[in-house]
Structure formats: structure tokens, C-alpha cells
Write a protein that holds these residues in place. Structure first.
Motif: not given
Ligand code: MD3
Ligand code: FE
Length: 206
Positions: A23-24, A27, A139-140, A162, A187, A189-190, A193, A195
Motif C-alpha cells: 500500500q505504501e 501510494l 487510506g481511510d 485500505s 488508517s 497510511l496517509m 487522512g 481516502r
């Protein structure tokens, strides 16, 4: 217990298909794409009402919406530049999950903040519905709603997290669907926040 509406046939849900590291990486790749094809805010046909979702695309064709209508076009509506190519990792995903379909020509990138929504709609601006649509969420978490091929068909909702991937083939390809809302702070991830949703599409007849 009340029965819930069944998912349309051809609906395939792959929970956490991408792990955290993937995912990272994905992104980071999407950030690069957005560096050359920045998010913009589409407007509704006729009324010109702005979308709450911001969008961009990669691929030979991108989906856009403005006062003139919905369409696919080869260039970014603000910069006028061609869309960047679809990243390899997404082409590989398509070939893995939909080996018999012609390759995707468009990848729509949707960005949702806490206030963004997407009303119930069908995806039918493509010239062919033979290929599925493949969706990746980052993300979210979002509350996703899906019904049947008629607007009046009953709907059911489920959360998209995510790393989740959804394949919409067969009957599901023309199902009504939308995003009711995000679930904020679900999440890490970001940092800020929000998505990102990626949808891969075949647009023209192969
Ligand atoms: C069901 N995107 O871009 S993804 C869209 O999360 C769109 O941003 C939503 O609807 C999002 O058009 C939902 C899951 C999805 C994508 C395409 C579909 C579900 C679908 C096409 C047909 C049926
Ligand atoms: Fe859609």
C-alpha cells in the motif's frame, strides 16, 4: 436475523489484497502520478455543481465531468497534458485478476476527504462492458453501497478498507453503487487522512 440483499453476481471482494508495504509503495507511485496530473474538482453536467470528490487519471484515456457532460478524454482538463501511463503494479493486478480481458485504458483516481461522498450511480460511459472494473482502496475506510442494475433495486452496504480490491464483472459491472461516507481516522497510511480509490477500466472495444 433479516437476510441482506445478495451481492450481484460477478462481484468479487478481496480483503487486504495489498499488504501495508505494498500500500505504501502504491501510494508513492500514485503521488508521482498526481505530481504530473494534479487532482482537480470535476463539476456536474448542466448544473456545474462541484463534486465533493477530487479526481485525476492515468492511462491513455481519463474520465472527466464538466458542464458539457461525462466523457473519456486523452488529456487533463486543467493542464491540457496527456495523462501519465498506468503504473506497472496496476497493470499486473489487472492481468492477475482479469487475465482474459483486454488491458485497461483508464485508471480513475478519486480522492475523498472526510466530507466527500459519491451518490448512487452506474459506470456506463465506456464503449464496452465486457471487461470488469477493478477497484483498489487506500487510506481511510469508506462505507460503500451497491445495489442492482436498476436504481430501484435494493442496496446493501459494506466497508472498504485500505488494501482492499473489488472486481466488478458480469452483472455487477452495471450495478448501481456509491460511497456514503468515510470513517475518519481509520488508517495511518496517509498522515493527513483521507481516502484514495483507483478504478481500472477498459473503455474501447478491443
Ligand atoms: C460497482 N468509485 O469511480 S469503487 C467510481 O470508492 C466509483 O471511489 C467508488 O464508483 C470509490 O466510479 C467505488 C468500487 C466500484 C467501482 C466501480 C464499480 C464499484 C463498482 C462499477 C460497477 C459496479
Ligand atoms: Fe462508479
Amino acid at each position: 436475523m433479516a437476510k441482506s440483499t445478495p451481492f450481484p453476481s460477478g462481484f468479487q471482494f478481496l480483503a487486504e489484497h495489498f499488504d501495508r508495504v505494498q500500500q505504501e509503495n502504491l501510494l508513492d507511485i500514485i503521488r508521482d502520478v498526481l505530481g504530473s496530473a494534479p487532482l482537480y474538482r470535476p463539476e456536474m453536467p448542466r448544473t456545474g455543481k462541484p463534486f465533493s470528490v477530487r479526481m485525476s487519471n492515468c492511462g491513455a484515456l481519463g474520465w472527466v465531468s464538466d458542464k458539457d457532460g461525462y466523457r473519456y478524454q486523452p488529456t487533463h482538463p486543467v493542464t491540457g497534458n496527456p495523462w501519465p501511463p498506468i503504473p506497472e503494479i496496476l497493470l499486473s493486478l489487472w492481468q492477475e485478476l482479469s487475465p482474459d480481458a483486454a488491458l485497461p485504458e483508464a485508471c480513475l483516481i478519486n480522492f475523498y476527504n472526510e466530507d466527500a461522498r459519491m451518490g448512487l450511480h452506474q459506470d456506463r460511459d465506456e464503449e464496452t462492458f465486457d471487461a470488469p472494473v477493478i477497484s483498489v482502496s487506500l487510506g481511510d475506510t469508506a462505507v460503500f453501497r451497491i445495489g442492482g442494475v436498476e436504481r430501484k433495486s435494493p442496496t446493501r452496504s459494506m466497508k472498504l478498507q485500505s488494501g482492499d480490491v473489488v472486481v466488478l464483472g458480469g452483472e455487477a459491472r452495471l450495478a448501481f453503487h456509491g460511497i456514503d461516507r468515510l470513517v475518519p481516522n481509520t488508517s495511518t497510511l496517509m498522515r493527513q487522512g483521507g481516502r484514495v480509490n483507483l478504478t481500472l477500466r477498459r473503455v474501447t472495444k478491443p
